[in-house]
Design an enzyme around this catalytic site. Sequence first.
Site: not given
Length: 392
Positions: A126, A196
């Site tokens: 990322e 998540h």
Amino acid sequence: MAAAARFLLRGAGSKASIANVNIGDQSLFGITLLRLSPNCLSQTKTQKRNAAHFTYHPDPVPTEYGPTTKMNLFQSVTSALDNTLASDPTAVIFGEDVAFGGVFRCTVGLRDKYGKDRVFNTPLCEQGIVGFGIGAAVAGATAIAEIQFADYIYPAFDQIVNEAAKYRYRSGNLFDCGNLTIRAPWGCVGHGSLYHSQSPEAFFAHCPGIKVVIPRGPVQCKGLLLSCIADQNPCIFFEPKILYRAAVEQVPTEAYTIPLSQAEVIQEGSDVTLVAWGTQIHVLREVANMAQEKLGVSCELIDLQTILPWDTETVCKSVAKTGRLLISHEAPITGGFAAEISSTVQEECFLNLEAPIARVCGYDTPFPHIFEPFYIPDKWKCFDAIKKLISY
């Protein structure tokens, strides 16, 4: 939650009462668990758990943007990206697995249509994704980066906060990366657990130089995403992943924009102001109906839409009228963006307030898995808060 877990481990044949379970600064209402009859047990086994804690009601069909077609939320994202790639030859889309469509299918078909040089995969890094996006934007490209889940945006935090947000300022406006947009699936989904399900918008709301936007449905999603892409500041666009397929509306097929930093009054009212964004808007929409039907209370519902910079004028104008404010979000209550809204409204509308400002948010714990129904700020918690506001 830990006490509830210990009780469940003893077996269903026990009888117990759990009261005043304190988590952070919030207190769960007393929960009484009673012995179930054999008939009740058999019925419970056949019941299905619904992941959605809300009922989605589509917005009216927009008429000002041309012809529309039926789209869910992820298809509205695809449509916005398609419009951008078609109209801007410098636009590029990149991230983990975006070349084959991404885990939520938001970029499906775009590589085949526009080529592997404009829609391409990146390594699972990322920090590298955002760093590459900054460089591409500085070089003149319209850079659209995807972080596969908002929960995994933290390795890129330094690149976003210390580089992207400050690039224009530190160069005296000689250089900027305003053409950078970062997309990420966001929020709870019913079974996502701690990695998540997170809502990290408040982390970035503390950082001048970027914009943070969260839509509530397909029509807003496409218009706000296109506004982020066109904006001359780096933007973070969080997409409520529970709505990717659950939210379906008639969405304009052509490109259009919805102004950033403008909250929308979805429902006018006179007694209580309700403020939220993303999925929580649909929870509060149902709460507003419950308050009207059961209490005779008229609620004004506001979708903030842009978290940074947020629309203080619309919120304060509403609170000056109603005298009461409830803010709700999924993120933990301490340091959540509801605290910033509460502080600003207290400063600007103190003499108009008829009751203390209420915040109904997630608890100060990691996001749980099987205890998600207890964690989320559902309609019953919000409804109880309205009753307290009215009776204060």
